[in-house]
Design a protein around this motif. Structure first.
Motif, mmCIF file in Angstrom:
data_model
loop_
_atom_site.group_PDB
_atom_site.id
_atom_site.type_symbol
_atom_site.label_atom_id
_atom_site.label_comp_id
_atom_site.label_asym_id
_atom_site.label_seq_id
_atom_site.Cartn_x
_atom_site.Cartn_y
_atom_site.Cartn_z
ATOM 1 N N THR A 24 19.568 41.759 73.350
ATOM 2 C CA THR A 24 20.182 41.586 74.670
ATOM 3 C C THR A 24 21.631 41.139 74.514
ATOM 4 N N ALA A 25 21.880 40.196 73.612
ATOM 5 C CA ALA A 25 23.243 39.714 73.370
ATOM 6 C C ALA A 25 24.145 40.857 72.926
ATOM 7 N N GLU A 26 23.640 41.724 72.064
ATOM 8 C CA GLU A 26 24.431 42.875 71.612
ATOM 9 C C GLU A 26 24.800 43.783 72.778
ATOM 10 N N VAL A 27 23.820 44.077 73.619
ATOM 11 C CA VAL A 27 24.069 44.977 74.750
ATOM 12 C C VAL A 27 25.041 44.329 75.737
ATOM 13 N N VAL A 28 24.861 43.033 76.007
ATOM 14 C CA VAL A 28 25.774 42.340 76.917
ATOM 15 C C VAL A 28 27.196 42.386 76.363
ATOM 16 N N THR A 29 27.345 42.158 75.065
ATOM 17 C CA THR A 29 28.672 42.179 74.439
ATOM 18 C C THR A 29 29.318 43.559 74.570
ATOM 19 N N GLU A 30 28.541 44.595 74.352
ATOM 20 C CA GLU A 30 29.082 45.960 74.388
ATOM 21 C C GLU A 30 29.266 46.520 75.790
ATOM 22 N N ARG A 31 28.321 46.219 76.684
ATOM 23 C CA ARG A 31 28.302 46.901 77.987
ATOM 24 C C ARG A 31 28.401 45.980 79.189
ATOM 25 N N GLY A 32 28.367 44.680 78.960
ATOM 26 C CA GLY A 32 28.382 43.738 80.078
ATOM 27 C C GLY A 32 26.998 43.553 80.659
ATOM 28 N N LEU A 33 26.885 42.600 81.573
ATOM 29 C CA LEU A 33 25.584 42.277 82.159
ATOM 30 C C LEU A 33 24.969 43.446 82.917
ATOM 31 N N THR A 34 25.790 44.219 83.590
ATOM 32 C CA THR A 34 25.254 45.328 84.383
ATOM 33 C C THR A 34 24.857 46.530 83.519
ATOM 34 N N GLY A 35 25.221 46.511 82.239
ATOM 35 C CA GLY A 35 24.872 47.607 81.339
ATOM 36 C C GLY A 35 23.565 47.404 80.591
ATOM 37 N N PHE A 56 9.003 40.032 79.114
ATOM 38 C CA PHE A 56 9.938 39.909 80.235
ATOM 39 C C PHE A 56 9.577 40.936 81.303
ATOM 40 N N ALA A 57 9.468 40.488 82.534
ATOM 41 C CA ALA A 57 9.041 41.354 83.630
ATOM 42 C C ALA A 57 10.087 42.386 84.018
ATOM 43 N N ASP A 58 11.374 42.015 83.853
ATOM 44 C CA ASP A 58 12.446 42.904 84.287
ATOM 45 C C ASP A 58 13.761 42.466 83.646
ATOM 46 N N VAL A 59 14.816 43.201 83.942
ATOM 47 C CA VAL A 59 16.127 42.890 83.363
ATOM 48 C C VAL A 59 16.590 41.496 83.787
ATOM 49 N N ASP A 60 16.340 41.117 85.029
ATOM 50 C CA ASP A 60 16.769 39.793 85.493
ATOM 51 C C ASP A 60 16.117 38.675 84.687
ATOM 52 N N SER A 61 14.834 38.763 84.437
ATOM 53 C CA SER A 61 14.160 37.710 83.658
ATOM 54 C C SER A 61 14.643 37.729 82.209
ATOM 55 N N LEU A 62 14.939 38.897 81.690
ATOM 56 C CA LEU A 62 15.484 39.023 80.334
ATOM 57 C C LEU A 62 16.866 38.367 80.248
ATOM 58 N N LEU A 63 17.735 38.662 81.206
ATOM 59 C CA LEU A 63 19.076 38.079 81.211
ATOM 60 C C LEU A 63 19.031 36.565 81.428
ATOM 61 N N THR A 64 18.112 36.117 82.247
ATOM 62 C CA THR A 64 17.971 34.669 82.459
ATOM 63 C C THR A 64 17.560 33.982 81.166
ATOM 64 N N ALA A 65 16.611 34.554 80.447
ATOM 65 C CA ALA A 65 16.170 33.967 79.170
ATOM 66 C C ALA A 65 17.300 33.986 78.151
ATOM 67 N N TRP A 66 18.051 35.072 78.097
ATOM 68 C CA TRP A 66 19.193 35.162 77.178
ATOM 69 C C TRP A 66 20.227 34.086 77.524
ATOM 70 N N HIS A 67 20.517 33.939 78.806
ATOM 71 C CA HIS A 67 21.499 32.954 79.244
ATOM 72 C C HIS A 67 21.011 31.528 78.950
ATOM 73 N N GLU A 68 19.753 31.257 79.177
ATOM 74 C CA GLU A 68 19.195 29.937 78.879
ATOM 75 C C GLU A 68 19.333 29.623 77.389
ATOM 76 N N ARG A 69 19.129 30.621 76.549
ATOM 77 C CA ARG A 69 19.298 30.406 75.110
ATOM 78 C C ARG A 69 20.760 30.113 74.788
ATOM 79 N N GLN A 70 21.684 30.817 75.439
ATOM 80 C CA GLN A 70 23.105 30.569 75.227
ATOM 81 C C GLN A 70 23.463 29.127 75.586
ATOM 82 N N VAL A 71 22.988 28.676 76.728
ATOM 83 C CA VAL A 71 23.264 27.313 77.190
ATOM 84 C C VAL A 71 22.695 26.295 76.203
ATOM 85 N N ALA A 72 21.479 26.516 75.757
ATOM 86 C CA ALA A 72 20.861 25.600 74.782
ATOM 87 C C ALA A 72 21.662 25.574 73.481
ATOM 88 N N ASP A 73 22.135 26.735 73.041
ATOM 89 C CA ASP A 73 22.957 26.799 71.829
ATOM 90 C C ASP A 73 24.261 26.017 72.008
#
Length: 181
Positions: A24-35, A56-73
Motif C-alpha cells: 500500500t505504501a508503494e502504491v501511495v508513493t507512486e500514485r497517491g491515495l486516490t490511485g 481489509f474490507a475495502d480501500v478505505d479500511s486498507l488506507l486507514t490501517a496504512w495510515h495508522e501504521r505510519q502514525v505509530a512509526d
C-alpha cells in the motif's frame, strides 16, 4: 489447537498484513491515495485478492490501517529520539521534519480525522508535555505541548529544510519566552 500452531498462524497473518501495508505504501508513493486499488495492492503484496479482502474490507479500511501504521512509526521515531538525546529540541525538530516530509493532501483529510489518529495526537501532546520540564510557569505543560504540535505542523507547508529549522527555532523561542505582562 497446539500453541505452536497458533503462533505459526499469528506469525503468518502478521507477515501478510505487513506485506500488504508495505505494498500500500508503494502504491501511495507512486500514485497517491486516490490511485490505490485492491487489485494493485494484492498483486504487489503477492497475495490473492480474496486473501486481501480477508484482511481489509475495502480501500478505505486498507488506507486507514496504512495510515495508522505510519502514525505509530512516527511516534516510535519521536520516542527513540528522546531516549537517545533527552532533549525536547531534538524531539520537536524530528516532529517538524516528519510533518515536512508528509504534507497532507486533500484526500488525506479523512484519514487524519480517524479516532485512532486523534488518540495518537493526544498521545503526542502528552508525550511532549511530559518532557517539557519547567520551561514556563504561566502556561500549563499540556497547553504548551499542544501549541508546539500545532505550530510545527506548519512545517508541512514550508519550502525547505532550512525553513523547517527556522520554524523549530521560532517555536522553541516562544516555548521558552518570557511570560506576557
Amino acid at each position: 489447537m497446539p500453541k505452536l500452531w497458533n503462533d505459526t498462524i499469528a506469525t503468518h497473518r502478521s507477515a501478510v498484513r505487513e506485506a500488504v501495508l508495505d505494498a500500500t505504501a508503494e502504491v501511495v508513493t507512486e500514485r497517491g491515495l486516490t490511485g490505490v486499488t485492491m487489485a494493485e495492492v494484492a498483486q504487489r503484496a503477492g497475495v490473492g485478492r480474496a486473501t486481501l479482502y480477508k484482511y481489509f474490507a475495502d480501500v478505505d479500511s486498507l488506507l486507514t490501517a496504512w495510515h495508522e501504521r505510519q502514525v505509530a512509526d512516527h511516534l516510535e521515531q519521536l520516542s527513540k529520539t528522546w531516549e537517545r538525546t533527552h532533549r525536547i529540541d531534538d524531539v520537536l525538530e524530528v516532529y517538524a521534519f516528519i510533518c515536512h516530509e508528509h504534507p497532507p493532501s486533500e484526500p488525506a483529510g479523512s484519514l487524519h480525522r480517524s479516532e485512532q489518529v486523534m488518540r495518537a495526537r493526544q498521545h503526542l501532546v502528552d508525550f511532549i508535555a511530559d518532557r517539557l520540564g519547567d520551561v514556563r510557569d504561566d502556561v500549563p505543560p499540556k497547553e504548551l505541548a499542544a501549541y508546539c504540535v500545532n505550530a510545527l505542523h506548519a512545517a508541512s507547508a514550508v519550502p525547505s529544510k532550512a525553513a523547517v529549522r527556522r520554524l523549530v527555532a521560532v517555536t522553541l523561542t516562544g516555548l521558552r519566552g518570557q511570560a506576557a505582562r
